[in-house]
Scaffold this motif. Structure first.
Motif, short mmCIF file in Angstrom:
data_model
loop_
_atom_site.label_atom_id
_atom_site.label_comp_id
_atom_site.label_asym_id
_atom_site.label_seq_id
_atom_site.Cartn_x
_atom_site.Cartn_y
_atom_site.Cartn_z
N THR A 96 0.83 -1.21 0.00
CA THR A 96 0.00 0.00 0.00
C THR A 96 0.86 1.26 0.00
OG1 THR A 96 -0.17 -0.24 2.41
CG2 THR A 96 -2.00 -1.06 1.10
N TRP A 127 1.38 5.66 0.73
CA TRP A 127 1.33 6.50 1.92
C TRP A 127 0.13 7.44 1.92
CZ3 TRP A 127 1.08 11.22 -0.09
CH2 TRP A 127 1.70 11.43 -1.33
N PRO A 144 2.97 -1.91 4.38
CA PRO A 144 2.55 -0.52 4.17
C PRO A 144 3.74 0.32 3.71
CG PRO A 144 2.80 -0.97 6.52
CD PRO A 144 3.10 -2.26 5.80
N ALA A 145 3.46 1.52 3.20
CA ALA A 145 4.54 2.43 2.80
C ALA A 145 5.38 2.79 4.02
CB ALA A 145 3.94 3.69 2.19
N VAL A 159 10.05 -7.63 -1.26
CA VAL A 159 8.82 -8.06 -1.96
C VAL A 159 9.17 -9.11 -3.01
CG1 VAL A 159 6.95 -7.29 -3.47
CG2 VAL A 159 7.56 -5.94 -1.45
N LEU A 162 -3.15 1.68 -9.79
CA LEU A 162 -1.97 2.48 -10.10
C LEU A 162 -2.31 3.97 -10.22
CD1 LEU A 162 -0.43 -0.09 -12.61
CD2 LEU A 162 -0.09 0.06 -10.14
N GLY A 178 -3.03 7.92 -11.62
CA GLY A 178 -4.13 8.52 -12.36
C GLY A 178 -3.73 9.88 -12.92
P1 NAD Z 1 5.00 3.95 -4.83
O1 NAD Z 1 4.71 3.17 -6.06
O2 NAD Z 1 6.28 4.68 -4.75
O3 NAD Z 1 4.93 3.02 -3.54
C1 NAD Z 1 3.81 2.23 -3.25
C2 NAD Z 1 4.24 1.07 -2.39
O4 NAD Z 1 5.15 0.26 -3.12
C3 NAD Z 1 4.95 1.47 -1.11
O5 NAD Z 1 4.57 0.57 -0.09
C4 NAD Z 1 6.41 1.26 -1.47
O6 NAD Z 1 7.23 0.99 -0.35
C5 NAD Z 1 6.32 0.05 -2.37
N1 NAD Z 1 7.43 -0.11 -3.31
C6 NAD Z 1 8.21 0.84 -3.86
N2 NAD Z 1 9.11 0.29 -4.69
C7 NAD Z 1 8.89 -1.06 -4.68
C8 NAD Z 1 9.48 -2.17 -5.33
N3 NAD Z 1 10.48 -2.04 -6.19
N4 NAD Z 1 8.98 -3.39 -5.07
C9 NAD Z 1 7.96 -3.55 -4.23
N5 NAD Z 1 7.36 -2.54 -3.57
C10 NAD Z 1 7.81 -1.30 -3.80
O7 NAD Z 1 3.76 4.94 -4.66
P2 NAD Z 1 3.52 6.02 -3.53
O8 NAD Z 1 4.37 7.20 -3.84
O9 NAD Z 1 3.60 5.40 -2.19
O10 NAD Z 1 1.99 6.37 -3.78
C11 NAD Z 1 1.56 7.28 -4.73
C12 NAD Z 1 1.10 6.57 -5.99
O11 NAD Z 1 0.09 5.63 -5.67
C13 NAD Z 1 0.48 7.51 -6.99
O12 NAD Z 1 0.92 7.17 -8.28
C14 NAD Z 1 -1.00 7.24 -6.85
O13 NAD Z 1 -1.77 7.56 -7.98
C15 NAD Z 1 -1.01 5.79 -6.54
N6 NAD Z 1 -2.26 5.43 -5.88
C16 NAD Z 1 -3.18 4.70 -6.60
C17 NAD Z 1 -4.38 4.37 -6.01
C18 NAD Z 1 -5.40 3.59 -6.77
O14 NAD Z 1 -6.31 3.07 -6.14
N7 NAD Z 1 -5.31 3.46 -8.09
C19 NAD Z 1 -4.65 4.75 -4.70
C20 NAD Z 1 -3.70 5.47 -4.00
C21 NAD Z 1 -2.49 5.79 -4.61
#
Ligand code: NAD
Length: 487
Positions: free
Chosen positions: A158, A160, A185-186, A222, A261, A263
């Motif tokens: 998930t 943050w 979680p983040a 992961v 992902l 949007g």
């Molecule tokens: P992120 O992709 O950087 O991180 C999301 C999660 O992935 C975090 O828990 C992070 O620790 C983990 N992560 C990062 N790199 C990884 C890897 N290589 N392998 C496995 N896990 C990894 O995203 P973010 O900055 O935390 O969140 C913002 C993004 O999330 C935005 O693009 C937003 O649009 C998207 N988002 C989408 C929805 C939806 O329902 N479509 C909802 C909320 C947020």
């Protein structure tokens, strides 16, 4: 944990995680500092799980799997319903925790908690309503019977921006389906997830059914879990970039993937729209969570006849917002999550200005200790500016002018994303026609908010795969099993 906004003490030891949550036990550790984005101060520290810890969590999920999948749907429903009640009873403390670790304004945090808890209630109700099929084969030779099995051990990842809701939106359907889970979680906002895990145990979730771990090395940790053949599901919410990496990794063991992902939501306002309603909706679609939402309106397309009035109204409303620490009861717009997020917004706004955009309000970062960016309205933005193609994830509203319906649909679809879109028009047949033309998983018509635990949330194009919530959400955690039957 007993914390009230009035006496919030950043050093309150009850905020500190008591360890990784694996197999119903709290395993002490440290290594990841948690920063309050309103002050840039460290407020807690959580453990930094290793690959070995993660595989231990898979062991725990496996040990609990057989017991959990054979509990009755009704038993699982009752546990989720109790978890919903506990979340509701503790919603104020949890909202404060969300606000402290994420920075969001308390009203946004309270809204998130109500939304988050609803996923447990909704999936308590859905646990006992998993559909099946029974019919004649077209040949008439036999019957077709379709049942659904829990898919198996599920890794949930998930972001943050909604520390509570993104976790419950996955845990609810997974548990209802009979799966055991490992939640990662983040690292920026894990305190809420750990606090919710405590309430889950109190609600009767057996040890090992929900495991929670934080790590500063999400890639390798992961990856190791996905390489373990016992893991059968990956449910990820985050950026499209990380989603692409994980889809490739999941291919190695052919793990089922649900992907929520990024949007780039268009917000379309036609000349015949109710202007006040459109402005109210714009403020919700743009400013909920200070713009840090995947569904946030990222591009405002306003028809020429109403454009100038809309920009003036939006500017007035944006200027009136109070920016401040999330935890301050008067705050309407909290800080961004990190200084990096502020820099990204600054880069996008500066590029748009250098290309001719005009700043109506805001337009540059605020000074001070926290990570603040002011509510900003830009007009005359070129449609090929970077800000039209990247997620802003902040309180910036770029407004573009359009003339015809066809042009509006073409502009709305000019993106690799397809998560959410908003349409304002008094002509419902036009709004529906436009909505059908937009390549997006979710369309809000004359509304600034579409998220609802009872509705299928998810995106088209590169915004994702699968749906969360609604009737279909539970099926993401189930494997159909077909029986060809002769009587
Ligand atoms: P992120 O992709 O950087 O991180 C999301 C999660 O992935 C975090 O828990 C992070 O620790 C983990 N992560 C990062 N790199 C990884 C890897 N290589 N392998 C496995 N896990 C990894 O995203 P973010 O900055 O935390 O969140 C913002 C993004 O999330 C935005 O693009 C937003 O649009 C998207 N988002 C989408 C929805 C939806 O329902 N479509 C909802 C909320 C947020």
């Amino acid at each position: 944990m007993n914390l009230h906004p009035r006496d919030a003490n950043y050093a309150d030891p009850s905020l500190h995680s008591h360890g990784l949550y694996i197999g119903g036990a709290w395993l002490p550790g440290s290594g990841i500092p948690i920063v309050d984005p309103s002050t840039a101060k460290v407020i807690a520290e959580v453990p930094d799980a290793s690959i070995e810890d993660a595989l231990r969590a898979v062991d725990a999920a496996e040990a609990a799997a057989a017991g959990w999948r054979t509990t009755s749907p009704r038993q699982r429903a009752e546990i989720l319903r109790r978890w919903f009640s506990l979340m509701t009873d503790h919603s104020e403390e949890l909202a404060v925790l969300v606000s402290l670790e994420n920075g969001k304004a308390l009203p946004d945090a309270r809204g998130e908690l109500a939304y988050a808890a609803e996923f447990f209630r909704w999936y308590a109700e859905e646990a006992v309503r998993v559909p099946g099929e029974f019919r004649h084969a077209p040949s008439g030779a036999n019957h077709i019977l379709v049942d659904h099995d829990p898919i198996g051990i599920s890794v949930l990842i998930t972001p943050w921006n909604f520390p509570a809701a993104m976790a419950t939106r996955k845990i609810g359907p997974a548990l209802a389906a009979g799966c055991t889970v490992i939640l990662k979680p983040a690292s920026e906002t894990p305190l809420t997830a750990y606090a919710m895990a405590r309430l889950g145990a109190e609600a009767g979730v057996p040890p090992g059914v929900v495991n929670v771990l934080t790590t500063s090395k999400p890639g390798p940790v992961v990856s190791a879990m996905l390489d373990d053949p016992r893991v059968r599901k990956l449910s990820f919410t985050g950026s499209t970039g990380v989603g692409r990496i994980l889809l490739a990794e999941a291919a190695r063991t052919v793990v089922s993937c649900s992907m929520e992902l990024g949007g780039n939501a268009p917000f379309l306002v036609f000349d015949d729209a109710d202007l006040e309603a459109a402005l109210d909706g714009a403020m919700i679609a743009k400013m909920r969570n200070a713009g840090e939402a995947c569904t946030a309106a990222n591009r405002f397309y306003v028809q020429a006849g109403i454009h100038d009035t809309f920009v003036a109204g939006l500017t007035k409303r944006m200027e009136a917002l109070k920016v401040g620490p999330g935890i301050d009861p008067a705050t309407q717009v909290g800080p961004m999550i990190t200084t990096k997020a502020v820099s990204k917004i600054d880069r996008l706004v500066s590029e748009a200005i250098s290309r001719g955009a005009k700043v109506r309000t805001g337009g540059s970062p605020l000074s001070g200790n926290g990570y603040f960016y002011p509510p900003t309205v830009l007009e005359n933005v070129p449609t090929d500016a970077e800000i039209a193609h990247e997620e802003i994830f902040g309180p910036v509203a770029p407004v573009y002018r359009f003339e015809t319906e066809e042009e509006a649909i073409r502009l709305a679809n000019n993106t690799e994303y397809g998560l959410a879109a908003y349409v304002y028009s008094r002509d419902l047949s036009r709004a529906l026609r436009v909505g059908r033309g937009i390549e997006s998983g979710m369309i809000a018509i004359n509304r600034g908010l579409m998220s609802d635990p009872a509705a299928p949330f998810g995106g088209a194009k590169q915004s994702g795969l699968g749906r969360e919530g609604g009737v279909s959400g539970i099926l993401e955690f189930m494997e159909p099993k077909y029986f060809a039957v002769n009587f």
